[in-house]
Design an enzyme around this catalytic site. Structure first.
Site, PDB file in Angstrom:
ATOM      1  N   CYS A   1      20.134  40.230  41.217  1.00  0.00           N
ATOM      2  CA  CYS A   1      19.941  39.766  39.696  1.00  0.00           C
ATOM      3  C   CYS A   1      18.933  38.696  39.918  1.00  0.00           C
ATOM      4  O   CYS A   1      19.394  37.405  39.641  1.00  0.00           O
ATOM      5  CB  CYS A   1      21.209  39.351  39.060  1.00  0.00           C
ATOM      6  SG  CYS A   1      22.454  40.808  38.985  1.00  0.00           S
TER       7      CYS A   1
ATOM      8  N   GLN B   1      24.014  57.488  33.160  1.00  0.00           N
ATOM      9  CA  GLN B   1      23.309  56.258  32.957  1.00  0.00           C
ATOM     10  C   GLN B   1      24.316  54.950  33.461  1.00  0.00           C
ATOM     11  O   GLN B   1      25.243  55.125  32.877  1.00  0.00           O
ATOM     12  CB  GLN B   1      22.779  56.179  31.667  1.00  0.00           C
ATOM     13  CG  GLN B   1      21.475  56.922  31.505  1.00  0.00           C
ATOM     14  CD  GLN B   1      20.127  56.338  32.072  1.00  0.00           C
ATOM     15  OE1 GLN B   1      20.262  55.234  32.735  1.00  0.00           O
ATOM     16  NE2 GLN B   1      18.973  57.015  31.870  1.00  0.00           N
TER      17      GLN B   1
ATOM     18  N   ASP C   1      11.910  62.945  31.502  1.00  0.00           N
ATOM     19  CA  ASP C   1      12.869  61.614  32.198  1.00  0.00           C
ATOM     20  C   ASP C   1      12.773  61.794  33.617  1.00  0.00           C
ATOM     21  O   ASP C   1      13.727  61.991  34.408  1.00  0.00           O
ATOM     22  CB  ASP C   1      13.893  61.392  31.508  1.00  0.00           C
ATOM     23  CG  ASP C   1      14.689  60.137  31.962  1.00  0.00           C
ATOM     24  OD1 ASP C   1      13.985  59.054  32.593  1.00  0.00           O
ATOM     25  OD2 ASP C   1      15.801  59.806  31.682  1.00  0.00           O
TER      26      ASP C   1
ATOM     27  N   CYS D   1      11.639  54.955  33.887  1.00  0.00           N
ATOM     28  CA  CYS D   1      11.976  53.658  34.564  1.00  0.00           C
ATOM     29  C   CYS D   1      11.159  52.974  35.013  1.00  0.00           C
ATOM     30  O   CYS D   1      11.391  51.949  35.892  1.00  0.00           O
ATOM     31  CB  CYS D   1      13.441  53.919  35.397  1.00  0.00           C
ATOM     32  SG  CYS D   1      12.790  55.270  36.929  1.00  0.00           S
TER      33      CYS D   1
END
Length: 469
Positions: free
Chosen positions: A85, A301, A400, A427
């Site tokens: 993160c 997801q 996708d 993505c």
């Protein structure tokens, strides 16, 4: 003769000016771009260069002289080491601003794509505890912070359970608390770790390929169900039963307790049989009034709540009236196909993983949806003129693809089929920009909307609507 590595300079009091890809920030020194992690625009820092090329360099911070006005205190004790993160020190509204900028820069500046309308990015709620799946590695070679490096082996516990250190496949950071999933995930991991330590059961040794406990995968669902998959390296039934019994007895919240023995050199378990120890062999996820069966190998997801918002954008862009033939490429377990099927005449879903297609068929049956046909195969080979002739020309294509984008043969076949609309979910805005540019002779980008699935990371999804010219 081994070439001697040159010493790279220390850059002093450098202003961080912008955010770059891969979670890094940018500084400019004498027309040279320097990429630095774990800083934010407005910081003034000393940078030790670690790599230098002709037009750019990479470095690490040595000292921060001035903190940016937008900087915030990271909430995780592992920030800066874990690597998961990297944007915790950036307020969430700033993260969203930079993610939207990243999408636009990739499409307009790099891909030379003209965008008709850019809708505001959809942020995630919540921004912590949003993941429904995490995988932890148990290793006898945990990464040691600098304050532990000088200790003797007797003073240091070398076993750890957590995540791989970026760039160090053989080192695992021992995680005390991860904020990405519900705290039940932390409690289960720590319980299994302490149980193995107290019984002196060996953690996995990646280099020697020995050990008992290897990985733990924890999945949660929006319906409150909980799946735990314990991955063993050593096939010891007596130890295995003691561990699984203890996990079952101490965590009655678990609805699916499973295990697998993986004695291969890699961590992949998709080619192995996962056995049910107690409880169900799946979870149930919900989205609006739909139900999805999620098995131990199923893709779903990772941010369940935000997935609903992402698919709502897809459905809005598709603008279905109930009569259209829709092709859903890279359908996975059929979540998008099921989500839009009731607004379409018929849906054709294509996916290269056969197991995912079996899940997709089950999910369609679970939801009483009968107007979808699913096909398994490599899309670049399966999606052909003959396939389209047999299954009908698509009025709308939803695609996708993985991070690498679409194969040239797929874009060529789509162009030949000439659907009136293409809804492209990505993505990776960089490869999306490349693919949109390839189709620009026949389609214009009417509208885009970025969606943030992964707060505190640089990752961003983008949905683009293409209209036939």
């Amino acid at each position: 003769m081994r070439r001697k590595k040159r010493n790279l300079p220390l850059l002093e009091r450098v202003l961080i000016s912008d955010v770059a890809a891969e979670g890094k920030a940018i500084a400019k020194v004498d027309d040279m771009v320097v990429f630095v992690p774990y800083v934010v625009p407005g910081d003034v820092v000393d940078i030790q260069l670690t790599k230098k090329k002709k037009n750019f360099a990479e470095g690490r911070i040595v000292e921060i002289h001035e903190y940016s006005a937008v900087r915030q205190e990271p909430f995780c004790e592992h920030f800066g080491v874990c690597g998961g993160c990297k944007w915790q020190n950036l307020p969430y509204d700033e993260q969203l601003r930079y993610k939207q900028k990243q999408v636009i820069d990739n499409l307009e500046r790099i891909g030379k794509v003209e965008i008709g309308e850019t809708l505001p990015i959809l942020g995630s709620e919540p921004t912590v505890g949003y993941r429904n799946k995490l995988e932890y590695t148990f290793s006898n070679r945990r990464w040691l912070p600098p304050d532990e490096m000088g200790r003797t082996p007797e003073e240091t516990e070398l076993n750890g359970a957590g995540f791989h250190i970026p760039g160090r496949f053989d080192k695992v950071l021992d995680i005390r608390k991860c904020w990405l999933q519900d705290d039940i995930s932390n409690r289960i991991r720590l319980f299994i770790k302490n149980l193995c330590l107290s019984n002196e059961w060996p953690f996995f040794d990646l280099k020697a390929q020995t050990g008992f406990i290897r990985n733990v995968i924890i999945r949660t669902s929006s319906t409150g169900e909980l799946m735990v998959i314990v991955v063993f390296f050593e096939d010891d039934e007596a130890k295995r039963c003691v561990l699984l019994d203890a996990v079952r007895d101490n965590f009655p919240e678990i609805t699916s307790l499973m295990y697998v023995v993986n004695s291969k050199c890699n961590d992949t378990i998709t080619d192995l049989k996962i056995l049910s120890y107690c409880g169900k062999d799946h979870l149930i996820e919900t989205m609006e009034d739909l139900r999805f069966k999620v098995g131990p190998k199923s893709f779903y997801q990772t941010n369940s709540l935000q997935a609903n918002r992402l698919y709502s954008v897809v459905r809005e862009f598709a603008a279905l009236t109930g009569t259209e033939t829709v092709y859903d490429l890279y359908t996975g377990t059929g979540t998008i196909a099921n989500f839009i099927a009731r607004q379409a005449g018929r849906v054709v879903g294509i996916e290269y993983v056969p197991e995912a297609i079996e899940d997709a068929k089950i999910n369609a049956e679970l939801n009483g949806i009968s107007n979808i046909r699913f096909f398994a195969g490599d899309i670049k080979d399966l999606l052909s003129d003959a396939f389209i002739a047999e299954n009908g020309r698509p009025d709308v294509v939803i695609t996708d693809p993985p991070r690498t984008g679409m194969h040239d043969k797929v874009t060529d076949t789509i162009l030949a089929a000439m659907p009136s609309r293409i809804v492209y979910v990505s993505c990776n805005p960089a490869t999306q920009a490349r693919d949109l540019n390839r189709m620009s002779s026949a389609y214009r980008v009417e509208r885009i909307r970025p969606v943030d699935m992964f707060p505190h990371t640089h990752h961003v999804e983008n949905v683009a609507l293409l209209i036939r010219i």
